[in-house]
Design a protein around this motif. Structure first.
Motif, short mmCIF file in Angstrom:
data_model
loop_
_atom_site.label_atom_id
_atom_site.label_comp_id
_atom_site.label_asym_id
_atom_site.label_seq_id
_atom_site.Cartn_x
_atom_site.Cartn_y
_atom_site.Cartn_z
N ASP A 153 11.55 22.74 3.46
CA ASP A 153 11.46 21.28 3.47
C ASP A 153 10.98 20.86 4.86
N ILE A 154 9.89 20.10 4.92
CA ILE A 154 9.39 19.59 6.19
C ILE A 154 9.90 18.17 6.39
N HIS A 155 10.63 17.96 7.48
CA HIS A 155 11.20 16.65 7.77
C HIS A 155 10.25 15.77 8.57
N ARG A 156 9.66 16.33 9.61
CA ARG A 156 8.71 15.60 10.44
C ARG A 156 7.51 16.48 10.73
N LEU A 157 6.38 15.83 10.91
CA LEU A 157 5.16 16.55 11.29
C LEU A 157 4.36 15.63 12.21
N LYS A 158 3.92 16.17 13.33
CA LYS A 158 3.07 15.43 14.27
C LYS A 158 1.92 16.33 14.68
#
Length: 285
Positions: free
Chosen positions: A214-219
């Motif tokens: 599960d990816i919570h944040r991506l920048k």
């Protein structure tokens, strides 16, 4: 939206500071305020700030009470999650743009360093402000006026490709040389696969990648071969690729693309993610 109705009745506001309960999942709230420019809303998400108790955070991460455990992943993928317990403290740290590390007067320098390392392993791109008694040097730039979704020019992605001190959530960083403009749709398609479908596209030349994540944040920053750049922002499955707000420094163009992912089950190596991203961009279609 109720807040927009309030603004219509009372006039404009300089800021709206929304304080949630201690057990709130910011990943459910952020997309509500992250409004597309085309909708014409006067409200935009400035950033997410998480207040961390330096004295008790390690206990909250490692031994959460039943009500402090995060449950959304099990609800979305029943029976699929295994491994270390995911606490609400993990969720709040992983989604943060700024972390205020409070009560540092109650811990030793050695304990404080362990706490900082643990936080960094969960979210290596958030700015950490160390304080006690909840005192910050200033409000602007610490709690307000973050512009966390406007540009990433000053963001320190860190030098490590992977940080895995915390057993539940980790940070990985993908770096590649500048890409051509016609590769941006490929980046968009890759993001849709990992964020919407929770599928890491396979790359034949690399080890098999994670399948339960599960990816919570991506920048990210996409350095383009024409000297311009794009930024990527994502909270859970909501993402956008947009022009950088700071395009005037054309004499010093970005030398590489950087994409940072924060989430659960990303694996012990960055190579499957790096290989997948590179292989996807190399496609002809």
């Amino acid at each position: 939206m109720a807040i927009e109705s309030l603004m219509e009745r009372q006039g404009t506001f300089d800021y709206i500071l929304l304080e949630t309960t201690g057990l709130a999942d910011p990943g459910n709230l952020a997309p509500v305020f992250w409004v597309d420019d085309g909708l014409g809303s006067s409200i935009y998400l400035d950033g997410i700030v998480t207040l961390v108790d330096a004295k008790n955070i390690l206990h909250l991460l490692d031994q959460p009470a039943p009500e402090e455990k995060a449950s959304h992943a099990d609800e979305e993928h029943p029976g699929s999650h295994s491994g270390p317990v995911l606490s609400m403290a993990h969720m709040q740290i992983s989604h943060a743009d700024v972390i205020i590390l409070n009560k540092t007067d109650l811990v030793s320098p050695e304990e404080l360093e362990r706490v900082r390392e643990r936080i960094f392993s969960i979210n290596s791109v958030a700015k950490i402000h160390v304080t006690d008694h909840s005192r910050t040097p200033q409000i602007e730039g610490v709690v307000l006026d973050l512009h966390a979704y406007d540009n990433l020019e000053s963001l320190d992605f860190g030098s490590k490709g992977h940080s895995h001190i915390d057993p539940a959530i980790s940070t990985i960083a993908i770096t590649i040389p500048p890409i051509s403009v016609d590769k941006i749709p490929h980046v968009d398609a890759w993001l849709r696969s990992v964020l919407w479908d929770t599928i890491l596209p396979a790359a034949k030349s690399t080890e098999s990648g994670p399948t339960d994540f599960d990816i919570h944040r991506l920048k990210g920053i996409l350095a383009l071969q024409d000297g311009s750049s794009k930024i990527i922002q994502a909270v859970r499955d909501v993402f956008e690729i947009r022009d950088s707000q700071n395009q005037q420094d054309e004499e010093s163009p970005k030398t590489q693309c950087k994409v940072v992912l924060i989430g659960r089950g990303l694996g012990k190596s960055v190579q499957p993610w790096q290989g997948s991203f590179e292989a996807f961009l190399a496609r002809d279609e």
